[in-house]
Design a protein around this motif. Structure first.
Motif, PDB file in Angstrom:
ATOM      1  N   TYR A 155       0.844  -1.248  -0.034  1.00 40.43           N
ATOM      2  CA  TYR A 155      -0.116  -0.017  -0.067  1.00 40.43           C
ATOM      3  C   TYR A 155       0.922   1.183  -0.033  1.00 40.43           C
ATOM      4  N   ALA A 183       0.357   4.074   6.249  1.00 33.78           N
ATOM      5  CA  ALA A 183       0.165   2.573   5.449  1.00 33.78           C
ATOM      6  C   ALA A 183       1.067   1.591   5.966  1.00 33.78           C
ATOM      7  N   GLY A 240       0.783  -1.253   7.583  1.00 34.06           N
ATOM      8  CA  GLY A 240       0.699  -2.760   7.479  1.00 34.06           C
ATOM      9  C   GLY A 240      -0.063  -3.269   8.552  1.00 34.06           C
ATOM     10  N   GLY A 257      -4.827   0.426   4.138  1.00 31.12           N
ATOM     11  CA  GLY A 257      -4.857  -0.997   4.499  1.00 31.12           C
ATOM     12  C   GLY A 257      -5.764  -1.445   5.647  1.00 31.12           C
ATOM     13  N   ARG A 305      -8.001  -5.672   2.887  1.00 31.95           N
ATOM     14  CA  ARG A 305      -7.272  -6.537   3.789  1.00 31.95           C
ATOM     15  C   ARG A 305      -6.184  -7.501   2.894  1.00 31.95           C
ATOM     16  N   ALA A 326      -4.791  -2.499  -3.081  1.00 34.54           N
ATOM     17  CA  ALA A 326      -3.846  -1.222  -3.041  1.00 34.54           C
ATOM     18  C   ALA A 326      -3.902  -0.455  -4.207  1.00 34.54           C
ATOM     19  N   THR A 335      -7.033   2.136  -3.538  1.00 35.57           N
ATOM     20  CA  THR A 335      -6.529   3.048  -2.433  1.00 35.57           C
ATOM     21  C   THR A 335      -5.549   3.992  -2.919  1.00 35.57           C
TER      22      THR A 335
END
Length: 434
Positions: free
Chosen positions: A12, A135, A137, A364, A376, A381, A384
């Protein structure tokens, strides 16, 4: 002052930074590229998603996983599982070719300052940013059962805490969970000489079926369309229409995020697992006690029967919880001020991924209750990155042009001088740009 600082350099973060640079923003990208993929997944794991749905996103549509595999003389084929190590290397290749330079620093805190933010790092001077995209994670959101939390160190761990499972060879290991991480971890343990047993609350395990061919008769394709998250219309909606999910009532979005695309194992793992791993299904973990160097688990069946399991170690493959309280690098006052989704603990976001704190964006796992389950997965990505960068541009436009802005994404810049940590501005506005 930078237009945008992206914190996190996984799929991401790299995608967002690539789109931001393509839009002409002054962007800084902070983090260790593909860190969780390189450090927190056992050797021998495979990518569950199809290669064509696992691309990072560049604004020109290039630098795909298939392109990277071609540079190695390999083919990323539909229906053929790809090693996690290959995907990690792909992310590193994308970072070198499609994204701004990654600055491998550790961000310790993000605090508000004026109309923007100050980003503090462990390695050097802080940075000033007009907008920030978090981002980070999944690692800040590791979830473990309450029953394991009082065990001494060394008795239990999370599945994301292992790169090498060979150290468990010859030992009994209880693996908790029923999703891909639990099933594949248990299979790998067995293949490396350990004696695993899977413990799950569910009464049965779910397995994905062999993927249908990409080329199919039109009627069959219409009945069960392919999507980045699987086959079928429901998966297609979650995969291709996250903007539509965002328009649903908060309670509905929360329910979708919590229940859609539940735990299931990949089709290619089933034979490996069932041949070697015993299972205790319908068993709920009630308590865990250290007995010397071993761990004794107290389990309860659906009928109320008590079962005791004695093992050398417990691995909780119990996923990740989207909880703002765990995002400790974000100023506590900002966390407390953010509007959240319904009764949940994830930030409510605009259509451009902006939170109720102007200029603060998320990507994320924390965005799943706003945009659905595709957030998820790597597949989310691309959606987003495009939407978030448009949101950043709208926010910057609302504040007017930055004096001296070059409109270019520069790769070598000095950090902003000075260090100041104001508290949360009283009466800070909560507004969305839609």
């Amino acid at each position: 002052m930078e237009d945008l600082v992206v914190i996190g350099a996984g799929p991401y973060g790299l995608s967002i930074a690539a789109h931001a640079a393509g839009a002409g923003l002054d962007v800084r990208l902070l983090g260790r590229p593909m860190a969780s993929w390189r450090d927190n997944m056992p050797e021998g794991m495979y990518l569950k998603s199809e290669p064509w749905s696992s691309n990072l996103s560049a604004p020109d549509g290039r630098h795909t996983l298939a392109e990277y595999c071609a540079t190695l003389g390999q083919v990323a084929e539909h229906g053929t599982p790809l090693p996690i190590d290959t995907f990690s290397a792909y992310g590193m290749w994308f970072a070198r070719h499609a994204a701004p330079e990654v600055e491998e620093v550790t961000v310790t805190e993000v605090t508000p300052e004026g109309d923007g933010f100050r980003v503090h790092t462990a390695e050097g001077p802080s940075l000033l940013a007009r907008t920030v995209a978090l981002a980070v994670g999944v690692m800040p959101f590791v979830h473990q059962p309450d029953a394991l939390r009082d065990l001494p160190p060394g008795h239990s761990s999370h599945s994301s805490g292992h790169r090498d499972l060979s150290r468990f060879a010859g030992r009994e290991v209880a693996v908790l969970g029923a999703g891909q991480a639990a099933l594949e971890t248990a299979a790998l343990l067995a293949e490396q000489g350990a004696r695993p047993v899977l413990v799950a609350r569910r009464s049965r395990l779910n397995w994905n079926t062999l993927p249908q061919p990409l080329e199919r008769p039109a009627l069959r394709a219409l009945r069960e369309p392919h999507s980045g998250l699987g086959t079928g219309w429901r998966s297609w909606v979650w995969s291709e229409l996250p903007w539509a999910v965002h328009r649903l009532p908060a309670a509905t979005r929360e329910r979708i995020s919590a229940t859609a695309l539940g735990p299931a194992g990949a089709w290619w793992l089933r034979d490996r697992f069932e041949r070697r791993v015993p299972v205790l299904l319908g068993h709920r973990l009630r308590r865990a006690v250290a007995v010397g160097e071993r761990t004794r688990l107290g389990l309860t069946t659906r009928s109320g029967e008590s079962v005791v399991l004695d093992v050398a170690h417990v691995i909780a493959a119990t996923g990740f919880a989207a909880d703002l309280a765990r995002l400790e690098l974000l100023d506590a006052g900002v966390r407390a001020a953010l509007e959240t989704v319904g009764e949940g603990r994830a930030p409510e976001l605009s259509a451009g991924f902006e939170s109720s704190w102007p200029g603060l964006f998320f990507a994320g796992l924390l965005t799943a209750p706003s945009f659905g389950p595709s957030m998820r997965f790597v597949h989310g990505a691309g959606f987003t990155a495009g939407r978030l960068v448009k949101g950043v541009l709208r926010r910057l436009g609302s504040r007017g042009p930055r004096p001296g802005s070059t409109g270019l994404a520069r790769r070598d810049r000095a950090a902003s001088p000075g260090h100041h940590r104001p508290g949360v501005p009283p009466g800070h506005p909560k507004t969305y740009l839609r």
